[in-house]
Design an enzyme around this catalytic site. Structure first.
Site, PDB file in Angstrom:
ATOM      1  N   GLU A  29      -6.543  -8.040  -0.798  1.00 12.71           N
ATOM      2  CA  GLU A  29      -7.260  -7.943   0.573  1.00 12.71           C
ATOM      3  C   GLU A  29      -8.593  -7.587   0.653  1.00 12.71           C
ATOM      4  O   GLU A  29      -8.893  -6.539   0.157  1.00 12.71           O
ATOM      5  CB  GLU A  29      -6.337  -6.963   1.427  1.00 12.71           C
ATOM      6  CG  GLU A  29      -4.848  -7.095   1.679  1.00 12.71           C
ATOM      7  CD  GLU A  29      -4.288  -5.841   2.453  1.00 12.71           C
ATOM      8  OE1 GLU A  29      -5.141  -5.223   3.224  1.00 12.71           O
ATOM      9  OE2 GLU A  29      -3.132  -6.005   2.407  1.00 12.71           O
ATOM     10  N   GLU A  49       0.703  -1.155  -0.052  1.00 20.61           N
ATOM     11  CA  GLU A  49      -0.046  -0.046   0.153  1.00 20.61           C
ATOM     12  C   GLU A  49       0.690   1.344   0.045  1.00 20.61           C
ATOM     13  O   GLU A  49       0.866   2.032   0.786  1.00 20.61           O
ATOM     14  CB  GLU A  49      -0.776  -0.135   0.937  1.00 20.61           C
ATOM     15  CG  GLU A  49      -2.151  -1.407   1.275  1.00 20.61           C
ATOM     16  CD  GLU A  49      -2.926  -1.140   2.135  1.00 20.61           C
ATOM     17  OE1 GLU A  49      -2.708  -0.367   3.264  1.00 20.61           O
ATOM     18  OE2 GLU A  49      -3.891  -1.860   2.118  1.00 20.61           O
TER      19      GLU A  49
END
Ligand code: ZN
Length: 674
Positions: free
Chosen positions: A302, A149
């Protein structure tokens, strides 16, 4: 042993290092029961892989990969650079980022490093190389996730300041060019030496907008460059492996087109439930952006499978994890990995829940995913080689989003009173409610001719390439729709010295005679002209109003009905080449966008997969396996859809015709019967 599927990846993010080895085989057994064929491993495990500098310990990870492989599960390995281990920070405290006030980022957490720090880059190269060499020949490892991320994470350290100066030198060539291109004469900021330049520090409303935008571009480029260092190492050592990174949907601070370019696959971390309501239109737009970055199927790296660590964020309702899974596949995902296998007992994410709770016992969420697994086995053969193929595109320019957000008035609020996604979201919501998907295109690179209509949401920054691309598209027969401030600035974030919309004035056949901001909450009435759009619809514009002056050949399609511009043109249409260019001078509400969309759908004869219904999200994937429609009911009530033909419902294996009923939080997956 579970089936290894070739196209659809189905699995979980797993942290074996959080649990005793005696548990690993039980975990693998339970994963096998869910039909998982992939796990992501190790992306925060640097201190376990390299406990001391140069002392590598892969043994535990080898064993974990083996235990999983025995159940037919392959691995994606995350490079562990998002969380530097304490020994690196002790040895090189300079790797920690510096905030605008000169304070270093805290130790003991993640994403606290500087991407331009030579020491961190040296350690990054070492660990990535060691991992790639160790796992390149392991048949149970299929690829890599770079870091975790990436975010903008600004750093004002000496390395970054120097690199920023170099970046500016490279862009502008000379100080004279820099000074004149950015207007540094204002407030006596002309530079006589590159070393006089510093990154702009808050408050941003007192800084030069061009320098602010370049600083943002530089930071984004820094992360793209940092990612590339890792990509290059893996490509050289393990060219047969896939490489991805986990993106964050509508996160807009990095240039996601650039970040996606060197990767094989875009992955998306999708967490829909943060509170009592879920904005599904916004969520759908995030999926559409993710698919659009490479114009091909993406993965969910995710997917929320439990409650997130946010005050009062509820646990997913029964049926929701299944809906989110099917929604992701519907919008183009070919890989689903849930976050995470088991809720961790310790650390900052102790309440970021996974499929299993802290005790590791299978409960409701586990059995829901088991049902999903059974559904996916039926769906999988029908989605191979398919993707979402939208007829509409929105331009997406990250430079433009940043410039829009950097237009901060005195007092710190956005000058237009809008977040930079809102001009896109307003129209997207109307398309979403009609079950029309959208592609997002980079106007400085991509060909627009594949689309029936292109929406240009307040594309303020224009350069020659974008200007020519938009004009070429309309000239050849395309339909363009733009909102306020389009064409108002050059690529250096300086307002053009022409009547607006600047170099696009001939394309839209207008000039903007005058504009005004609308104070908080104030709206202007706007009514469409029945003779042009074939319907007289009253609606409102918000935040901003422009009085338009059509040139010869352009027609007014809507007028202001209230405010200082009453009776004046609020929206226009122009014939340009074989196409049409529409300009709307305010930020329209749903009524006005619906009027434009109704006209547009008649004009280009577009029919959505299914008619609109409250709570319904219907998306079609098309390709070599034919057409497949996902109809999802996000609402608390059942939906009934009148069907025009007979369909085969893949999950139930039944034929449906007449009325299709979808229960609350349920989904149907349909193929037209031949
Ligand atoms: Zn730095």
């Amino acid at each position: 042993m579970s089936k290894i599927v070739s196209s659809l990846k189905f699995g979980v993010d797993y942290y074996p290092e959080h649990w005793p080895r005696s548990r690993w085989s039980k975990d693998a057994e339970l994963m096998g029961e869910l039909g998982f064929n992939i796990v992501r491993l190790a992306e925060f495990s640097w201190s376990k892989i390299e406990p001391k500098e140069g002392e590598y310990n892969f043994e535990w990870l080898d064993e974990a990969i083996n235990v999983l492989a025995n159940r037919g599960i392959k691995a994606i390995i995350g490079t562990p650079t998002a969380a530097p281990p304490p020994w690196i920070i002790k040895k090189h405290p300079d790797i920690l980022r510096v905030d605008p006030h000169g304070v270093r980022s805290p130790e003991g957490t993640r994403r606290n490093y500087c991407p331009n720090n030579p020491n961190y880059i040296m350690h990054t190269k070492r660990i990535v190389k060691a991992l790639a060499l160790h796992y390149r020949d392991n048949p149970n490892v299929i690829g890599w996730q770079i870091d975790n991320e990436f975010g903008i994470d600004p750093c004002y350290c000496e390395n970054c300041i120097k690199a920023f100066r170099d970046w500016l030198k490279n862009k502008y060539g000379s100080l004279e060019n820099l000074n004149s291109s950015c207007g540094f004469i204002f407030w006596s900021q002309e530079y006589g030496d590159w070393d006089e330049i510093f990154p702009p520090r808050p408050p941003i409303d007192m800084q030069n907008p061009s320098l602010c935008l370049d600083w943002h571009r530089f930071l984004s480029d820094s992360w793209v460059k940092y990612q590339q260092i890792q990509v290059d190492i893996i490509r050289e050592i393990a060219p047969h492996h896939i490489i991805t990174h986990n993106f964050m949907g509508l996160y807009k601070e990095l240039n996601y087109f650039k970040l996606a370019e060197p990767l094989d696959i875009v992955s998306f971390d999708y967490y829909p439930r943060w509170g009592s309501d879920i904005d599904y239109a916004r969520a759908a737009m995030a999926h559409d952006v993710m698919r659009s970055l490479k114009k091909k199927p993406y993965w969910i790296m995710e997917l929320q499978s439990g409650a997130v660590k946010v005050h009062t964020a509820p646990i997913p309702k029964p049926g929701e994890i299944r809906l989110w899974t099917l929604q992701s596949i519907a919008r183009g995902a070919d890989g689903i990995l849930y976050f995470r296998w088991r809720s961790c007992r310790f650390g900052a994410e102790e309440y970021w829940h996974g499929i299993l709770d802290h005790d590791g016992a299978p409960r409701r969420r586990f059995y829901e995913i088991k049902k999903i697994s059974e559904d996916l086995k039926k769906i999988e053969p029908h989605i191979e080689g398919t993707n979402v193929k939208p007829e509409f595109a929105f331009t997406l320019s990250y430079d433009n989003l940043w410039a829009f957000d950097l237009e901060v008035g005195y007092g710190g609020k956005n000058y237009y009173g809008l977040d930079s996604w809102e001009p896109s979201l307003d129209f997207y919501r109307v398309l979403y409610s009609r079950n029309l998907p959208v592609d997002f295109v980079d106007p400085s690179k991509e060909d627009l001719s594949n689309y029936r209509a292109v929406f240009v949401p307040s594309l303020m920054l224009i350069n020659k390439t974008i200007e020519e691309n938009l004009k070429f598209y309309v000239e050849k027969g395309g339909i363009l729709i733009a909102t306020p401030r389009t064409g108002a600035k050059d690529w250096n974030n300086v307002i053009v010295d022409m009547a607006l919309p600047g170099t696009l004035s001939d394309l839209f056949g207008i000039t903007v005679e005058e504009y005004t901001g609308l104070p908080d909450g104030e709206k202007v009435g706007i009514e469409t002209d029945k003779n042009v759009l074939n319907r007289k619809i009253a609606g409102k514009g918000r935040c901003w109003a422009e009085m338009l002056q059509p040139k010869e050949g352009a027609e007014t399609i809507a007028y202001y009905t209230t405010g200082i511009y009453t009776g004046k043109p609020a929206a226009t249409i122009n014939n340009y080449g074989k196409g049409l260019a529409i300009y709307v001078g305010s930020f329209p509400d749903e009524n006005l966008y619906s009027a434009i969309l109704d006209w547009l759908m008649e004009k280009v004869d577009i029919k959505p997969a299914f008619p609109p219904a409250s709570g319904l999200e219907a998306v079609e994937r098309v390709g070599s396996s034919g057409r497949i429609i996902f109809a999802l009911n996000h609402s608390e009530h059942a939906i009934q859809i009148p069907l025009k033909k007979e369909y085969y419902e893949i999950i139930s294996g039944e034929k449906v015709s007449g009325i299709l009923k979808i229960e609350s939080l349920d989904a149907k997956v349909l193929k037209p019967s031949n």
